[in-house]
Write an enzyme that holds these catalytic residues in place. Structure first.
Site, PDB file in Angstrom:
ATOM      1  N   HIS A 139      -3.045  -3.610   2.723  1.00 33.11           N
ATOM      2  CA  HIS A 139      -2.533  -2.564   3.616  1.00 33.11           C
ATOM      3  C   HIS A 139      -3.645  -1.754   4.281  1.00 33.11           C
ATOM      4  O   HIS A 139      -3.374  -0.918   5.140  1.00 33.11           O
ATOM      5  CB  HIS A 139      -1.533  -1.656   2.889  1.00 33.11           C
ATOM      6  CG  HIS A 139      -2.088  -0.780   1.820  1.00 33.11           C
ATOM      7  ND1 HIS A 139      -1.977  -1.065   0.475  1.00 33.11           N
ATOM      8  CD2 HIS A 139      -2.721   0.411   1.876  1.00 33.11           C
ATOM      9  CE1 HIS A 139      -2.514  -0.100  -0.234  1.00 33.11           C
ATOM     10  NE2 HIS A 139      -2.982   0.813   0.596  1.00 33.11           N
ATOM     11  N   SER A 265      -7.354   3.213  -2.052  1.00 34.71           N
ATOM     12  CA  SER A 265      -6.773   1.885  -1.841  1.00 34.71           C
ATOM     13  C   SER A 265      -7.866   0.912  -1.437  1.00 34.71           C
ATOM     14  O   SER A 265      -8.640   1.169  -0.518  1.00 34.71           O
ATOM     15  CB  SER A 265      -5.719   1.942  -0.731  1.00 34.71           C
ATOM     16  OG  SER A 265      -4.562   2.606  -1.146  1.00 34.71           O
TER      17      SER A 265
END
Length: 309
Positions: A139, A265
């Site tokens: 992502h 992330s």
């Protein structure tokens, strides 16, 4: 696991990367290149001044709310505003700041400034696995949010290895060349949330990189997981580290009670073996009591090998 979901995809159509040839499961890990290696403890932890692994058992599910970051975490683009259990600090915050970021292994971790398709900007983290390849979450490189103006491959990512606030000891390099897999770009399945950034220089030959490998459940459950990255709840561009034992695993994910926050992330979840560092998962998600990353299984390993070639 579905092999088709691991089919490699790229934002460079002429550079579509095929899966590497089938290899034996749990083969020896890919070796990292260390340069001048920092010492790691025999307990699998990095030797970081001021860091003491807590011995208490965390039972509280009370969530810590970070202050607003200057730029949002890239996860917000795919998943909307932070969920109640987005990448999470559980109970007391055990993270310590890394200030010697120009040293190995800290320089392997890169702060990311991500520009999405619509020009929006986000933050994330990645780590070198070769001279021109960094691993990150899927992502980070592909925003999976149909109908959103930022849906699809991001425009560009500025990669800043070993960043320490305003200091960039290795400068920065901007990439427009990305990889992920169909399980993320087509299905949006968090079990396949991993990708790569291909940079147009050999900067990784200067910083060094981590190895990676696929290990059996029993081995991972005895492992100390280490995470260092660039959380958005701390001063912009500062690197923070935490470690703890792996809590549980399933065929596609690894779970751990290691403190993280939005902005991390794409961080490496790595283990230390005889002083060398090896990725075991790609950090991507939070939870009420544990955070989690995409496990490096054999198909993931095969893709990483192909992407670093």
């Amino acid at each position: 696991m579905t092999r088709d979901q691991h089919t490699s995809v790229s934002n460079q159509p002429e550079e579509q990367v095929a899966l590497a040839a089938e290899q034996a499961l749990f083969q020896p890990p890919s070796e990292g290149v260390e340069g001048t290696a920092a010492q790691a403890g025999s307990n699998g932890l990095e030797q970081v001044e001021g860091y003491v692994r807590p011995e208490y058992d965390r039972m509280s599910t009370e969530l810590w709310t970070p202050p607003t970051a200057e730029l949002p975490d890239i996860g917000v683009a795919s998943f909307g505003p932070p969920r109640p259990a987005a990448e999470t600090v559980h109970g007391p915050d055990d993270r310590v700041q890394i200030t010697n970021t120009a040293d190995y292994p800290w320089r392997v971790h890169a702060s990311l400034l991500i520009t999405a398709a619509n020009g929006d900007r986000y933050i994330g983290t990645a780590w070198f696995i070769g001279p021109h390849t960094l691993v990150t979450a899927g992502h980070v490189v592909f925003i999976n949010h149909p109908g959103h103006p930022d849906h699809g491959w991001v425009q560009s990512i500025q990669v800043m290895p070993g960043r320490n606030g305003p200091s960039l000891p290795f400068g920065s390099v901007t990439s427009t060349n990305f990889r992920s897999v169909r399980g993320w770009t087509v299905s949006g399945d968090e079990n396949y949330d991993y990708g790569a950034i291909i940079i147009p220089t050999e900067l990784g030959a200067t910083t060094g990189w981590f190895g990676f490998g696929a290990w059996p459940d029993a081995d991972l459950l005895k492992t100390t997981g280490n995470i260092s990255g660039y959380p958005g709840d701390k001063p912009p561009g500062t690197q923070w580290y935490d470690a703890r034992g792996i809590s549980s695993v399933n065929p596609l994910k690894v779970y751990y009670d290691i403190d993280t926050a939005g902005g991390q992330s794409g961080s490496a979840v790595y283990r230390v073996i005889n002083g060398s560092r090896y990725g075991i998962a790609v950090h991507a998600y939070g939870g009420a009591t544990v955070n989690s990353g995409t496990r490096i299984t054999q198909p993931v390993y095969d893709n990483l090998v192909a992407w670093k070639a």
